[in-house]
Motif scaffolding. Structure first.
Motif, PDB file in Angstrom:
ATOM      1  N   MET A  40      10.956   9.003  -5.527  1.00 21.98           N
ATOM      2  CA  MET A  40       9.614   8.041  -5.432  1.00 21.98           C
ATOM      3  C   MET A  40       9.436   7.605  -6.342  1.00 21.98           C
ATOM      4  N   GLU A  41       9.066   8.618  -7.076  1.00 20.10           N
ATOM      5  CA  GLU A  41       8.124   8.404  -8.954  1.00 20.10           C
ATOM      6  C   GLU A  41       9.471   8.103 -10.041  1.00 20.10           C
ATOM      7  N   THR A  42      10.944   8.417 -10.187  1.00 18.85           N
ATOM      8  CA  THR A  42      11.244   8.266 -11.175  1.00 18.85           C
ATOM      9  C   THR A  42      12.186   6.695 -10.822  1.00 18.85           C
ATOM     10  N   ASN A  43      12.394   6.490  -9.936  1.00 19.98           N
ATOM     11  CA  ASN A  43      13.028   5.630  -9.118  1.00 19.98           C
ATOM     12  C   ASN A  43      12.096   3.914  -8.763  1.00 19.98           C
ATOM     13  N   LEU A  44      10.593   4.353  -8.570  1.00 24.98           N
ATOM     14  CA  LEU A  44      10.218   3.108  -7.913  1.00 24.98           C
ATOM     15  C   LEU A  44       8.298   3.084  -8.580  1.00 24.98           C
ATOM     16  N   GLY A  45       8.069   4.575  -8.941  1.00 23.38           N
ATOM     17  CA  GLY A  45       7.087   4.607  -9.593  1.00 23.38           C
ATOM     18  C   GLY A  45       7.474   4.217 -11.039  1.00 23.38           C
ATOM     19  N   SER A  46       8.357   4.918 -11.724  1.00 27.23           N
ATOM     20  CA  SER A  46       7.718   4.593 -12.805  1.00 27.23           C
ATOM     21  C   SER A  46       8.899   3.127 -13.209  1.00 27.23           C
ATOM     22  N   THR A  47       9.336   2.074 -12.259  1.00 28.03           N
ATOM     23  CA  THR A  47       9.367   0.909 -12.257  1.00 28.03           C
ATOM     24  C   THR A  47       8.195   0.425 -12.341  1.00 28.03           C
ATOM     25  N   ASN A  69      14.077  -4.006  -5.072  1.00 30.52           N
ATOM     26  CA  ASN A  69      14.143  -5.393  -4.573  1.00 30.52           C
ATOM     27  C   ASN A  69      12.678  -6.022  -4.020  1.00 30.52           C
ATOM     28  N   GLN A  70      12.353  -5.963  -3.233  1.00 30.20           N
ATOM     29  CA  GLN A  70      10.959  -6.929  -3.322  1.00 30.20           C
ATOM     30  C   GLN A  70      10.182  -6.999  -3.891  1.00 30.20           C
ATOM     31  N   LEU A  71      10.103  -6.084  -5.262  1.00 34.74           N
ATOM     32  CA  LEU A  71       8.937  -6.007  -6.194  1.00 34.74           C
ATOM     33  C   LEU A  71       9.610  -6.665  -6.825  1.00 34.74           C
TER      34      LEU A  71
END
Ligand SMILES: NC(=O)c1ccc[n+]([C@@H]2O[C@H](COP(=O)([O-])OP(=O)(O)OC[C@H]3O[C@@H](n4cnc5c(N)ncnc54)[C@H](OP(=O)(O)O)[C@@H]3O)[C@@H](O)[C@H]2O)c1
Length: 339
Positions: free
Chosen positions: A193-200, A245-247
């Motif tokens: 979650m943190e590497t793929n989404l949180g950081s992004t 994708n939704q972000l």
């Protein structure tokens, strides 16, 4: 005298070299309408002609712009500018290998000045040396984007290197842990979650003032087909990519007013270090080919060319889109591999 162009723009495009075309609908007041078309590259002259025309006809009805800003260029320099990133600044996360490496090279090739990052200092130094030896304008930071303090430091460096202005942000870093959903530990779930989404998300937040300050910004997310379709042992990774994708769609709408476009690119199997191990299984590889209409893996350069296009002025009306680079995999319903 004239109303908003019905193609959606509020005024004809006044940029030099754009040929405006206006169709005037002149109502006779007896239910009959005549049309006249005027074109011009010089905005003032064009406006004068249009107003004069409607004045001569003593029109009381509003005059409508039916078309404007037809894309036609007076000279080749304008066409070159449309396909160039000269003068633009870019941050590419994870630029030392795979898709990120190809994106760095593509953006440099189009004339951008690039900053990149990765965790392994020796690999980063080697890449930076190769690029600077070839004369490319590039800098880099050692950074693990999954660590909040490190990505904040990264964004401070980017702001200082580019004097507070960033045109392009490529959120490329992503990782994968392949497991059935029931086997995931809390720590593994958090890592993904943190590497793929949180950081992004947080890099986007930090980058927003810099993108806005540049006057014309473009964000590209590296998503995955796993954000659209289910893939074995990839529930959590797929959830992070679906969220990206939704972000993409949300930020595209939220930041449009700041002239920042947001798009995502969703690859299927691309030949990189991330998927080396899983694809070393011959049987698995055969199944991948069978599922892919183009019957092969993709190369990083086949992703980076689309990423570059989404940053170029040539794609200036594209935002909020997620485009698959997948050899047709995501549209493949049932198509037997043998006739
Ligand atoms: N390859 C595929 O088949 C495929 C398919 C769909 C989507 N994607 C997506 O494409 C993106 C790139 O994948 P790839 O296959 O090119 O990966 P890759 O070959 O493993 O390269 C990853 C790059 O990111 C850096 N990196 C990894 N974790 C990082 C972190 N926490 N902080 C900073 N840098 C980090 C790596 O350098 P360091 O190791 O030194 O940090 C390396 O430069 C990912 O988002 C992935 O999900 C790939």
């Amino acid at each position: 005298m004239y109303q908003a162009c019905q193609c959606g723009s509020s005024l004809p495009n006044q940029n030099a070299g754009i040929v405006n075309t206006a169709t005037l609908a002149l109502s006779s007041g007896r239910g009959r309408t005549r049309t006249r078309t005027r074109t011009g590259t010089d905005w003032e002259l064009f406006k004068f002609r249009v107003l004069k025309y409607s004045d001569i006809k003593r029109q009381k009805q509003p005059v409508f712009w039916l078309h404007s800003h037809v894309n036609r260029f007076r000279n080749s320099t304008e066409r070159e500018n449309k396909w160039s990133l000269r003068g633009m600044t870019a941050l590419v996360t994870g630029g030392t290998r795979g898709i990120g490496h190809a994106i760095v090279e593509e953006l440099l090739g189009f004339g951008a000045t690039v900053h990149t990052c990765a965790r392994k200092e020796n690999e980063l130094s080697k890449c930076l040396n190769d690029w600077t030896d070839s004369g490319f304008p590039i800098t880099g930071s050692v950074c693990d984007v999954s660590v909040p303090q490190q990505r904040e430091a990264l964004m401070e460096t980017v702001s200082s290197v580019f004097q507070g202005k960033l045109n392009i942000l490529i959120n490329n870093v992503g990782t994968n842990i392949r497991k059935p959903a029931t086997d995931f530990t809390t720590a593994e779930f958090s890592t993904l979650m943190e590497t793929n989404l949180g950081s992004t998300f947080h890099i986007c937040q930090h980058a927003h003032p810099l993108l806005k300050a540049s006057g014309v910004g473009s964000v590209v997310f590296i998503s995955s087909v796993s954000g659209f379709v289910s893939l074995k042992s990839m529930s959590v990774q797929g959830a992070t990519k679906g969220a990206i994708n939704q972000l993409t769609r949300n930020l595209a709408c939220e930041w449009a007013k700041d002239n920042i476009r947001c798009n995502a690119v969703a690859p299927w199997y691309i030949r990189t270090s991330m998927v080396e191990q899983v694809l070393s299984n011959e049987e698995y590889l055969e199944e991948v080919y069978a599922r892919t209409p183009l019957r092969r893996l993709g190369d990083p350069e086949e992703v980076s060319s689309l990423v570059a296009f989404l940053c170029l002025p040539a794609s200036s009306y594209i935002t909020g889109q997620i485009i698959c680079v997948d050899g047709g995999m995501s549209v493949n319903g049932f198509y037997p591999t043998h006739n």
